[in-house]
Design a protein around this motif. Structure first.
Motif, short mmCIF file in Angstrom:
data_model
loop_
_atom_site.label_atom_id
_atom_site.label_comp_id
_atom_site.label_asym_id
_atom_site.label_seq_id
_atom_site.Cartn_x
_atom_site.Cartn_y
_atom_site.Cartn_z
N ILE A 178 95.74 -77.66 52.33
CA ILE A 178 96.08 -76.70 52.34
C ILE A 178 93.76 -77.16 52.43
CG2 ILE A 178 94.62 -75.13 50.91
CD1 ILE A 178 98.18 -74.40 49.81
N PRO A 179 93.01 -78.22 51.54
CA PRO A 179 92.28 -78.19 51.69
C PRO A 179 90.94 -78.65 52.74
CG PRO A 179 93.01 -79.10 49.46
CD PRO A 179 94.22 -79.01 50.49
N PRO A 180 92.25 -79.28 54.15
CA PRO A 180 91.21 -79.76 54.81
C PRO A 180 91.34 -78.49 55.88
CG PRO A 180 93.21 -81.00 54.70
CD PRO A 180 92.61 -80.41 53.05
N LEU A 181 92.27 -77.77 55.60
CA LEU A 181 93.03 -76.53 56.88
C LEU A 181 91.31 -75.33 56.47
CD1 LEU A 181 96.85 -76.75 57.48
CD2 LEU A 181 95.39 -77.03 58.48
N LEU A 182 91.96 -75.87 55.41
CA LEU A 182 91.02 -74.83 54.02
C LEU A 182 88.85 -74.98 55.07
CD1 LEU A 182 91.35 -73.09 51.17
CD2 LEU A 182 92.29 -72.11 52.76
N ALA A 183 89.17 -76.06 55.33
CA ALA A 183 87.09 -76.42 55.60
C ALA A 183 87.59 -76.91 56.78
CB ALA A 183 87.12 -78.14 55.16
N LEU A 184 88.56 -76.34 57.64
CA LEU A 184 88.96 -76.01 58.84
C LEU A 184 88.67 -75.17 59.39
CD1 LEU A 184 91.48 -78.67 60.71
CD2 LEU A 184 88.38 -78.45 60.30
N SER A 185 88.44 -74.09 59.10
CA SER A 185 88.91 -72.10 58.78
C SER A 185 86.86 -71.72 59.13
CB SER A 185 88.58 -71.23 57.67
OG SER A 185 89.07 -70.11 57.96
N CYS A 186 87.18 -70.64 60.77
CA CYS A 186 86.01 -69.82 60.70
C CYS A 186 86.37 -68.89 60.11
CB CYS A 186 86.19 -69.94 62.65
SG CYS A 186 86.21 -71.30 63.66
N SER A 187 86.97 -68.23 59.32
CA SER A 187 86.92 -67.16 58.69
C SER A 187 86.70 -67.24 57.09
CB SER A 187 88.46 -66.07 59.04
OG SER A 187 89.61 -67.12 58.61
N PRO A 188 86.67 -66.63 56.26
CA PRO A 188 86.10 -66.61 54.57
C PRO A 188 87.93 -67.31 54.53
CG PRO A 188 85.15 -64.91 55.32
CD PRO A 188 86.15 -64.98 56.57
N VAL A 189 87.29 -68.09 53.02
CA VAL A 189 88.64 -68.41 52.46
C VAL A 189 88.76 -67.95 51.24
CG1 VAL A 189 89.08 -70.07 54.71
CG2 VAL A 189 87.20 -70.95 52.18
N ARG A 190 87.77 -67.59 50.40
CA ARG A 190 87.82 -67.10 49.15
C ARG A 190 89.05 -66.60 48.67
NH1 ARG A 190 85.17 -68.37 44.65
NH2 ARG A 190 85.74 -67.03 43.26
#
Length: 307
Positions: A178-190
């Motif tokens: 999950i953490p590296p996928l959140l780092a790649l997201s172009c949309s908000p991850v809040r």
């Protein structure tokens, strides 16, 4: 609905140094085989021996199945990317890996708590154990474990799938975590971060506290044992249990309770190896191979295979 333009991800693996790839492959292959064969041995021994068809061993069998799913959802793909130049994984494959990994992660945590409760009843209420931990209670507890694990996995995977991945597509990890996928997201991850944080507070830390409370009651009961040898054996078993629980919960809580901006992936890869490979390898040794009834069940199984 997912609007990602990324159709596959590149997995960097544990190291970028080519000279270490062979050593890492061999090390993780050996550890994976030990974990897989050890847990398979437990599953076969429990299924093939009617004397082991009790709640305690049913929970151990379930734990072994969960450990196999956990390691198999991650390690074979990691070994493939380490040994060959094929270090990509499709978007669908990444989401599937994430689902099965998060399922096994939560199932294992809740199982630790369930096993602690089972031993609490067995040691603190030995005369009422068969009444309390009957077939219906065993099924209810396992159903609860599966319900929590599946719900948690569906929510976490669905939250990742709602994100947009428009590039880059390089996962700085050895699996779809999950953490590296959140780092790649172009949309908000809040929302993802809040949900992960809430899940860790309520489930991971909650499970750990409940396990420690059960163990506290068990230790009090152990102190009432009159023989020194009895106390020594009991404390040895439960110190091992608490060590495994702490070894599993601590890195999980550390990994998921922080915001995405604070991740340091080189260090987090090592931390992730603790709960994806080390604990599933230790579980058979701690919970089964030191148990006399389990040892007898394994001997019976091998004796049957010889004939």
């Amino acid at each position: 609905m997912n609007h990602s333009v990324v159709t596959e991800f590149i997995i960097l693996g544990l190291t970028k140094k080519p000279e270490l790839q062979g050593i890492i492959f061999l090390f993780f292959l050996i550890i994976y085989l030990v974990a897989f064969l050890g847990n398979m041995l437990i599953i076969i021994a429990i299924i093939s021996n009617n004397t082991l068809h009790t709640p305690m061993y049913i929970f151990l069998l379930t734990l072994a199945v969960v450990d196999i799913i956990c390691t198999t959802s991650i390690i074979p793909k990691m070994l493939g990317t380490t040994l060959t130049s094929e270090n990509t994984i499709s978007y669908a494959g990444c989401m599937s890996q994430l689902f099965f990994f998060t399922w096994s992660l939560r199932a294992e945590m809740v199982l630790f708590t369930t096993m602690a409760y089972d031993r609490y009843v067995a040691i603190c209420f030995p005369l009422h154990y068969s009444t309390i931990m009957n077939h219906r209670m065993c099924v209810a507890l396992l159903s609860m474990v599966m319900a929590i694990a599946v719900t948690n996995s569906w929510v976490r995977t669905a939250l990742i799938m709602r994100l947009t991945f428009c590039g880059p597509n390089t996962i700085d990890h050895f699996f779809c975590e999950i953490p590296p996928l959140l780092a790649l997201s172009c949309s908000p991850v809040r929302i993802n971060e809040v949900m992960v944080y809430v899940a860790d507070i309520t489930l991971a830390i909650g499970d750990f506290i409940l396990t420690c409370i059960s163990c506290g009651f068990i230790i009090v009961a152990i102190l009432r044992i009159r023989t020194v040898e009895g106390k020594r054996k009991a404390f040895s078993t439960w110190s091992s249990h608490l060590t495994v629980v702490a070894l599993y919960h601590s890195p999980v809580i550390y990994t998921y309770i922080r915001p995405a901006s604070s991740y340091t992936f080189e260090r987090d890869k090592v931390v992730a190896a603790l709960y994806t490979l080390v604990t599933p390898t230790l579980n058979p040794m701690v919970y089964s191979f030191q148990n006399r009834e389990m040892q007898e069940g394994i001997r019976k199984m091998f004796a049957f295979l010889k004939h």
